[in-house]
Design an enzyme around this catalytic site. Structure first.
Site, PDB file in Angstrom:
ATOM      1  CE  LYS A  17      -3.959  -2.254   2.010  1.00  0.00           C
ATOM      2  NZ  LYS A  17      -4.448  -2.960   3.171  1.00  0.00           N
ATOM      3  CD  GLN A  60      -3.712  -4.652   6.276  1.00  0.00           C
ATOM      4  OE1 GLN A  60      -3.774  -3.574   5.683  1.00  0.00           O
ATOM      5  NE2 GLN A  60      -4.029  -5.779   5.692  1.00  0.00           N
ATOM      6  CG  ASP A  98     -10.138  -0.261   4.789  1.00  0.00           C
ATOM      7  OD1 ASP A  98      -9.852  -0.759   3.686  1.00  0.00           O
ATOM      8  OD2 ASP A  98      -9.481  -0.453   5.823  1.00  0.00           O
TER       9      ASP A  98
HETATM   10  N1  GUN Z   1      -6.755  -6.848   5.400  1.00  0.00           N
HETATM   11  C1  GUN Z   1      -6.860  -7.479   4.209  1.00  0.00           C
HETATM   12  N2  GUN Z   1      -7.468  -6.677   3.309  1.00  0.00           N
HETATM   13  C2  GUN Z   1      -7.767  -5.521   3.950  1.00  0.00           C
HETATM   14  C3  GUN Z   1      -8.389  -4.299   3.545  1.00  0.00           C
HETATM   15  O1  GUN Z   1      -8.837  -4.117   2.421  1.00  0.00           O
HETATM   16  N3  GUN Z   1      -8.470  -3.341   4.502  1.00  0.00           N
HETATM   17  C4  GUN Z   1      -8.033  -3.523   5.764  1.00  0.00           C
HETATM   18  N4  GUN Z   1      -8.176  -2.520   6.642  1.00  0.00           N
HETATM   19  N5  GUN Z   1      -7.446  -4.646   6.169  1.00  0.00           N
HETATM   20  C5  GUN Z   1      -7.313  -5.632   5.259  1.00  0.00           C
END
Ligand code: GUN
Length: 283
Positions: A53, A97, A120
């Site tokens: 990311k 996350q 998100d």
């Molecule tokens: N863990 C795996 N995919 C995601 C996501 O899209 N957002 C978040 N916050 N955690 C994740």
């Protein structure tokens, strides 16, 4: 043989557009859209996601910062950080996350992210807004699927759209977006009777069931559009999806590969949501 829905190609094009837009923003306002990523503990998969990311942000000229917190952090301390980030001027999007360690309540943490920075799209207010069709953000995976279908001029209006999977992150918002695009939408899942009968009705089949290569050619209508959200590691170390690509590609009209289909689109939608959050604040 089906045409490939090339998420790698489409996401690269969208990233280029985002990059140009950020350059323009920098030139005209001197500001930079910013994303804060919070990671708790040492989960190796989460570490890789977070690294990717941040790399994506760097690629398009977006500011990003990482907050790596120890496994044993208290909920109060984590919420304290979230509240601080809610108020930071240079942070437009916040991502905590998932999964969090068991002693932390993920729902409470997500609810404490300001809806204006909810890139998100996990906040209950955002979820409600998606249901009403009045949203700022959509979860990155279903949004990426819609962008991919749009790029290939796949019209959903009036079509039989079947979503396999009912998670809050993919299945449910996916169904709502297809409905908004005037699809006739069916959501099915592990308890659905005669799953293959339902999937076979689909003109557009979105599979997010977390079962390795579960969807076979006999569960798919000839000429259907297949979008595979799953990702799994096979015994030989190679990646595959929820769909048995080899057999299904022979009868589908379009299909996403794994890797290189939905995955890159999901990553790029996080950048898009962060840019949206920036614009939302600037207006
Ligand atoms: N863990 C795996 N995919 C995601 C996501 O899209 N957002 C978040 N916050 N955690 C994740």
């Amino acid at each position: 043989m089906a045409e490939i829905l090339d998420g790698k190609l489409v996401s690269a094009k969208i990233k280029e557009e985002i990059k140009l837009e950020i350059e323009e923003i920098k030139k005209t306002s001197g500001k930079i859209p910013g994303l804060a990523v919070v990671i708790v503990g040492d989960d190796p998969a989460s570490k890789v996601y977070v690294k990717n990311k941040r790399r994506d942000c760097e690629e398009v000229g977006m500011y990003s910062e990482e907050h790596a917190l120890p496994e044993n952090i208290s909920e109060e301390e984590l919420l304290g950080l979230v509240k601080k980030l809610n108020e930071e001027e240079n942070i437009h999007g916040i991502l905590v996350q998932s999964p969090l360690p068991k002693h932390l309540n993920e729902d409470i943490v997500f609810e404490n992210i300001s809806p204006e920075k909810d890139v998100d799209a996990f906040h209950p207010e955002t979820v409600g807004r998606i249901t009403l069709g009045r949203y700022n953000f959509v979860p990155c995976t279903p949004m990426g699927v819609m962008e991919l279908l749009k790029y290939y001029n796949i019209d959903m209006s009036g079509k039989e759209c079947v979503v396999v999977g009912r998670s809050n992150i993919v299945g449910k918002p996916m169904a709502l977006l297809l409905l908004q695009a005037n699809g006739t939408v069916t959501v099915c899942h592990s308890r659905t009777k005669d799953l293959g009968e339902v999937t076979k009705r689909a003109d557009i089949l979105i599979v997010a069931m977390r079962q390795r290569q579960f969807i076979k050619a006999d569960m798919v209508k000839e000429g259907a559009v297949i979008v595979d959200v799953g990702i799994h590691k096979k015994d030989d170390g190679k990646l595959c999806g929820d769909v048995d690509f080899e057999s299904v590609a022979k009868i589908a009209s379009y299909i996403t590969p794994v890797p290189g289909g939905v995955g890159p689109m999901t990553r790029t939608m996080l950048l898009k949501n962060t840019l949206t959050a920036f614009k939302f604040k600037s207006n």
